[in-house]
Design an enzyme around this catalytic site. Sequence first.
Site, PDB file in Angstrom:
ATOM      1  N   CYS A   1      -2.320  -0.642   7.614  1.00 29.53           N
ATOM      2  CA  CYS A   1      -1.347   0.464   7.301  1.00 29.53           C
ATOM      3  C   CYS A   1      -1.471   1.204   8.892  1.00 29.53           C
ATOM      4  O   CYS A   1      -0.430   1.576   9.262  1.00 29.53           O
ATOM      5  CB  CYS A   1      -1.800   1.508   6.297  1.00 29.53           C
ATOM      6  SG  CYS A   1      -1.495   0.700   4.809  1.00 29.53           S
TER       7      CYS A   1
ATOM      8  N   CYS B   1      -6.058   1.755   6.074  1.00 35.12           N
ATOM      9  CA  CYS B   1      -6.830   0.670   6.319  1.00 35.12           C
ATOM     10  C   CYS B   1      -6.036   0.020   7.753  1.00 35.12           C
ATOM     11  O   CYS B   1      -5.027   0.681   8.225  1.00 35.12           O
ATOM     12  CB  CYS B   1      -6.462  -0.525   5.472  1.00 35.12           C
ATOM     13  SG  CYS B   1      -4.697  -1.040   5.056  1.00 35.12           S
TER      14      CYS B   1
ATOM     15  N   HIS C   1       0.899  -1.019  -0.042  1.00 33.79           N
ATOM     16  CA  HIS C   1      -0.012   0.073   0.006  1.00 33.79           C
ATOM     17  C   HIS C   1       0.964   1.270  -0.164  1.00 33.79           C
ATOM     18  O   HIS C   1       2.093   1.248   0.517  1.00 33.79           O
ATOM     19  CB  HIS C   1      -0.928   0.163   1.127  1.00 33.79           C
ATOM     20  CG  HIS C   1      -1.975  -0.937   1.169  1.00 33.79           C
ATOM     21  ND1 HIS C   1      -3.056  -0.936   2.060  1.00 33.79           N
ATOM     22  CD2 HIS C   1      -2.023  -2.155   0.526  1.00 33.79           C
ATOM     23  CE1 HIS C   1      -3.869  -2.047   1.765  1.00 33.79           C
ATOM     24  NE2 HIS C   1      -3.290  -2.632   0.906  1.00 33.79           N
TER      25      HIS C   1
ATOM     26  N   GLU D   1       1.157   3.642   2.130  1.00 31.55           N
ATOM     27  CA  GLU D   1       1.512   3.910   3.070  1.00 31.55           C
ATOM     28  C   GLU D   1       2.722   3.248   3.568  1.00 31.55           C
ATOM     29  O   GLU D   1       3.828   3.605   4.107  1.00 31.55           O
ATOM     30  CB  GLU D   1       0.637   4.100   4.400  1.00 31.55           C
ATOM     31  CG  GLU D   1      -0.738   4.763   3.972  1.00 31.55           C
ATOM     32  CD  GLU D   1      -1.722   4.197   3.637  1.00 31.55           C
ATOM     33  OE1 GLU D   1      -1.626   3.591   2.227  1.00 31.55           O
ATOM     34  OE2 GLU D   1      -2.850   4.229   3.941  1.00 31.55           O
TER      35      GLU D   1
END
Length: 157
Positions: A88, A85, A55, A57
């Site tokens: 993360c 999410c 992701h 992040e």
Amino acid sequence: MSTNNDEKWMRHALNLAEFAAAQGEIPVGAIIVQGNQCIAKGWNQPVSSHDPTAHAEIVALRQAAQQLNNYRLINTTLYVTLEPCTMCAGAIIQARIKRVVFGAYDNKAGAAGSRFDILRDTRHNHLVECVSGVLAEDCGHHLSHFFKTRRQKNPIS
């Protein structure tokens, strides 16, 4: 509380989200700032890297840790175009990010106030300051446009 700098850095994250979309990835971009200097950036890459943890992040957190030669990213701000999410959010807490600024809420999987509130859960040993809704319309538009285009290319039969 949002600042003018927050909008400036979120625009940089939006540029990364556009890059992700051009790569066929969900358009999410992230920037990590320390002392008004960008020390890391990331965009969604799970499809191209065959890595479910890639992701925006996480990519930015890994880059920042390498840049600082430390897994603790003390006194940093993470700017991300979509609410983090749960995966993360956990990584953000472990990295000791001071502040998270995000654009669009993720009502299905968000972990910074919409679906869950992991980042501000007082049971953790580190609390993260969260600022939401910075350039939310622009961030949300990138996401909705991406999915609308995808549905038009691949209509469900």
